[in-house]
Scaffold this motif. Sequence first.
Motif, PDB file in Angstrom:
ATOM      1  N   ARG A 164       0.835  -1.211   0.000  1.00  0.00           N
ATOM      2  CA  ARG A 164       0.000   0.000   0.000  1.00  0.00           C
ATOM      3  C   ARG A 164       0.864   1.252   0.000  1.00  0.00           C
ATOM      4  NH1 ARG A 164      -3.563  -2.876   3.863  1.00  0.00           N
ATOM      5  NH2 ARG A 164      -2.077  -2.144   5.386  1.00  0.00           N
ATOM      6  N   SER A 165       1.918   1.240   0.799  1.00  0.00           N
ATOM      7  CA  SER A 165       2.812   2.393   0.867  1.00  0.00           C
ATOM      8  C   SER A 165       3.477   2.631  -0.487  1.00  0.00           C
ATOM      9  CB  SER A 165       3.883   2.157   1.939  1.00  0.00           C
ATOM     10  OG  SER A 165       4.835   3.178   1.923  1.00  0.00           O
ATOM     11  N   GLU A 166       3.921   1.562  -1.125  1.00  0.00           N
ATOM     12  CA  GLU A 166       4.556   1.686  -2.439  1.00  0.00           C
ATOM     13  C   GLU A 166       3.554   2.173  -3.483  1.00  0.00           C
ATOM     14  OE1 GLU A 166       7.875   2.007  -4.430  1.00  0.00           O
ATOM     15  OE2 GLU A 166       7.837   1.256  -2.384  1.00  0.00           O
ATOM     16  N   ALA A 167       2.317   1.695  -3.396  1.00  0.00           N
ATOM     17  CA  ALA A 167       1.288   2.139  -4.340  1.00  0.00           C
ATOM     18  C   ALA A 167       0.997   3.634  -4.164  1.00  0.00           C
ATOM     19  CB  ALA A 167       0.012   1.328  -4.147  1.00  0.00           C
ATOM     20  N   LYS A 168       0.969   4.097  -2.921  1.00  0.00           N
ATOM     21  CA  LYS A 168       0.753   5.523  -2.667  1.00  0.00           C
ATOM     22  C   LYS A 168       1.899   6.341  -3.235  1.00  0.00           C
ATOM     23  CE  LYS A 168      -2.021   5.076   1.517  1.00  0.00           C
ATOM     24  NZ  LYS A 168      -2.037   5.272   2.981  1.00  0.00           N
TER      25      LYS A 168
END
Length: 169
Positions: free
Chosen positions: A103-107
């Motif tokens: 999720r952090s990488e997608a953000k």
Amino acid sequence: MVLPVLKLGTLALKTLSKPIGSRLKQQAALHPKFRNFIISIAQANHRVTTTMQRKLYGHATNVEIRPLDEEKAVQAAVDLLGEAFVFSVAVAALFFEYQRSSRSEAKKEEVRKQELEQMRERDEALSREMESLKNKIQELEQLARGRGLAGVFKVRPSQVEVGKSPTPA
């Protein structure tokens, strides 16, 4: 930094699994169906482990494997369930960390895409503005050729009266 935290987490999980193991022992003593279930798990685990060890050491695997007595089977099953609990919690923690990281990488990727889009829009706006300025320069050059330089700047002779000196500003 991650390795010490991981070791501490593993130690904490093992420490927490001991009360669960003792609780499983109590339940095995109270419930005959549960006791029979975990004994069957322990016996199956014993057969598989013994067969694998015999294959590894090159011994005969077609001999009969003696079953464990009930107390050893219960102890082995409780240990196995405790380790399975620790393993499942570790897998759940790993899965949670993976999801959080994804999720952090997608953000971050979304922010990068937005920045790229803003830069592209700014580049297009600057290109349009530059084209507009080029057109205006061409128009001015055409006017200058048509009227002459004095016509473009509207230069007029100063109207200073004779005998009067100009007043400083």
